[in-house]
Motif scaffolding. Structure first.
Motif, short mmCIF file in Angstrom:
data_model
loop_
_atom_site.label_atom_id
_atom_site.label_comp_id
_atom_site.label_asym_id
_atom_site.label_seq_id
_atom_site.Cartn_x
_atom_site.Cartn_y
_atom_site.Cartn_z
N ALA A 177 28.34 53.01 42.71
CA ALA A 177 28.56 52.30 43.96
C ALA A 177 30.05 52.14 44.26
N PHE A 178 30.84 51.79 43.25
CA PHE A 178 32.26 51.56 43.50
C PHE A 178 33.08 52.85 43.48
N ASP A 179 32.57 53.88 42.85
CA ASP A 179 33.22 55.20 42.98
C ASP A 179 33.15 55.66 44.45
N ALA A 180 32.05 55.29 45.12
CA ALA A 180 31.85 55.72 46.50
C ALA A 180 32.83 55.05 47.47
N VAL A 181 33.44 53.92 47.07
CA VAL A 181 34.39 53.23 47.95
C VAL A 181 35.80 53.23 47.33
N SER A 182 36.02 54.13 46.39
CA SER A 182 37.29 54.14 45.66
C SER A 182 38.50 54.49 46.54
N GLU A 183 38.25 55.16 47.67
CA GLU A 183 39.36 55.52 48.56
C GLU A 183 39.71 54.41 49.54
N SER A 184 38.98 53.30 49.50
CA SER A 184 39.25 52.19 50.42
C SER A 184 40.58 51.52 50.07
N PRO A 185 41.19 50.82 51.03
CA PRO A 185 42.39 50.04 50.72
C PRO A 185 42.09 49.03 49.61
N ARG A 186 43.10 48.69 48.81
CA ARG A 186 42.90 47.75 47.70
C ARG A 186 43.77 46.52 47.89
N ALA A 187 43.28 45.43 47.32
CA ALA A 187 44.04 44.18 47.36
C ALA A 187 43.83 43.44 46.05
N LYS A 188 44.79 42.61 45.69
CA LYS A 188 44.62 41.77 44.51
C LYS A 188 43.53 40.74 44.79
N ILE A 189 42.75 40.44 43.76
CA ILE A 189 41.65 39.48 43.93
C ILE A 189 42.16 38.16 44.48
N GLN A 190 43.34 37.72 44.04
CA GLN A 190 43.88 36.44 44.52
C GLN A 190 44.13 36.45 46.04
N HIS A 191 44.34 37.64 46.61
CA HIS A 191 44.65 37.72 48.04
C HIS A 191 43.41 37.77 48.91
N ILE A 192 42.25 37.98 48.31
CA ILE A 192 41.04 38.00 49.13
C ILE A 192 40.18 36.76 48.88
N CYS A 193 40.69 35.82 48.08
CA CYS A 193 39.94 34.59 47.79
C CYS A 193 40.59 33.38 48.46
N GLU A 194 39.76 32.50 49.01
CA GLU A 194 40.25 31.24 49.53
C GLU A 194 40.56 30.27 48.40
N TYR A 195 39.69 30.29 47.38
CA TYR A 195 39.86 29.39 46.24
C TYR A 195 39.64 30.17 44.95
N ILE A 196 40.47 29.87 43.97
CA ILE A 196 40.25 30.31 42.59
C ILE A 196 40.51 29.10 41.71
N ILE A 197 39.49 28.62 41.06
CA ILE A 197 39.60 27.41 40.26
C ILE A 197 39.29 27.71 38.80
N ASP A 198 40.20 27.33 37.93
CA ASP A 198 39.94 27.42 36.49
C ASP A 198 39.28 26.11 36.08
N CYS A 199 38.13 26.19 35.45
CA CYS A 199 37.34 24.99 35.16
C CYS A 199 37.99 24.14 34.08
N PRO A 200 37.63 22.86 34.01
CA PRO A 200 38.20 21.98 32.98
C PRO A 200 38.01 22.57 31.59
N HIS A 201 39.02 22.39 30.74
CA HIS A 201 38.94 22.94 29.39
C HIS A 201 38.21 22.00 28.43
N SER A 202 38.06 20.75 28.83
CA SER A 202 37.40 19.77 27.96
C SER A 202 35.89 20.00 27.95
N THR A 203 35.28 19.73 26.80
CA THR A 203 33.82 19.83 26.69
C THR A 203 33.19 18.59 27.30
N PRO A 204 32.27 18.74 28.25
CA PRO A 204 31.66 17.55 28.85
C PRO A 204 30.76 16.82 27.86
#
Length: 381
Positions: A177-204
């Motif tokens: 599936a992704f080989d078929a769109v390999s010629e498409s423009p590319r962007a960093k994941i951070q640039h196509i996301c509104e939010y990227i959240i790293d979850c709390p490191h503490s164990t609940p």
């Protein structure tokens, strides 16, 4: 033959922490036998045997401390670990005793003592009742158990092989599936996301009921498996959602530990908070969320993650490594067709995998049924 309490014939000696212990072999020292040593034959350290409990090859050991309390295994010659006990019983061959304790494992493991580190409730084991057959009869029962277990193990092995083939097929679907769109423009994941959240490191702090908190053990490639739910209090739930409330369509990614590199998506109508070892990614369009999730599961990303984590004792991938990864960004209609094609093919895999998981669980239930019949005198007429 009459029923007797196991405690009246049981001998149970707890291992001790050695005074001297080191990673490398030293003359006069013996292998330190912990769970990994008796399960996998992996020796991580050696101990001075002075004032320690010793074991010989084939002795029966039981885990007395920790989450796996009640698990039994056979020893190698060495020093019995401090979380284990060496056990035997008058009039019982080792194999018969081991299978009897295995038949009680669920009871022993779910009714442990202690609020911190859980401990084996030895009294439950001692109060268990069983018949003491002749040695010849014990050997017949053991032989029958092992015959049935052997057939069961072969079936489970076939199921696991089928599951591995599904993983290979799933990766092939994503690659195509992704080989078929390999010629498409590319962007960093951070640039196509509104939010990227790293979850709390503490164990609940887990509770028996309350609000659902996700663990990476719930993660399957492409979906959440909530057959086993984990709960936290409302206070913990709100605290963990203080930065961002997970919403339908959000992408989750496991970024460390044993379940590394799996992406899934939050389904509609599910109210949850997030545990540790995961990150949340949200694009500005739900369909692209699904495109992103499948891309994170694709060989392009999984091979990259493997290349930067391979060989690590505590594998993890940094948030920056993922956010800087390039993703193809085809036109919206191409994204939709790509997602539809992937999900039509992978849904068959998912259904098959769920059926296999159910069959494996049923095999374990059958294993316990065999043991129950054996010690009720119904396995051999």
């Amino acid at each position: 033959m009459k029923l007797v309490e196991l405690g009246t014939i049981l001998h149970m000696d707890k291992g001790k922490k050695p005074q001297k212990q080191q990673e490398k072999y030293k003359e006069g020292y013996l292998p330190y036998v912990d769970i990994q040593a008796f399960e996998e034959g992996i020796i991580k350290s050696y101990a001075d045997p002075q004032k320690c409990l010793l074991c010989e090859d084939g002795d029966l050991l039981i885990v007395c401390d920790g989450s796996r309390s009640g698990l039994t295994g056979r020893a190698i010659k060495g020093v019995v670990g401090s979380t284990l006990s060496k056990i035997s019983a008058d009039g019982l061959c080792t194999e018969y005793l081991q299978y009897f304790i295995q038949s009680k494992y669920t009871l022993l493991n779910t009714r442990k003592k202690g609020t911190g580190t859980p401990h084996l409730n030895a009294e439950l084991l001692k109060k268990s009742k069983l018949v003491i057959p002749t040695q010849t009869e014990q050997e017949r029962i053991v032989s029958k158990i092992e015959e049935l277990f052997s057939k069961l193990d072969a079936s489970v092995a076939e199921l696991k092989t089928a599951k591995e083939k599904l993983k290979v097929y799933r990766q092939a679907v994503l690659k195509e599936a992704f080989d078929a769109v390999s010629e498409s423009p590319r962007a960093k994941i951070q640039h196509i996301c509104e939010y990227i959240i790293d979850c709390p490191h503490s164990t609940p702090k887990w509770t028996n009921a309350g609000k659902i908190c996700l663990r990476t053990t719930n993660f399957k490639r492409g979906y959440l498996d909530l057959r086993e739910k984990n709960y936290v209090s409302e206070e913990t739930f709100n605290a963990r959602n203080s930065r961002l409330i997970p919403a339908s369509g959000d992408v989750l990614y496991s970024r460390e530990g044993a379940i590394l590199g799996i992406a899934c998506i939050i389904p509609a109508g599910l109210s949850v908070c997030l545990g540790q070892r995961m990150m949340l990614l949200r694009t500005n369009e739900e369909n692209f969320n699904r495109f992103l999730m499948h891309y994170l599961n694709s060989p392009a990303v999984t091979n990259y993650v493997a290349s930067i984590t391979g060989g690590s004792a505590s594998p993890h991938v940094n948030v920056r490594d993922i956010t800087n990864f390039l993703i193809p960004v085809p036109k919206l209609d191409v994204q939709k067709r790509t997602v539809l094609k992937i999900e039509e093919r992978i849904s068959i895999c998912d259904d098959s995998e769920r059926s296999i998981d159910t069959a494996i669980q049923q095999a374990e239930a059958l294993r316990q049924s065999i043991l129950k019949q054996a010690f009720e005198g119904r396995l051999i007429e």
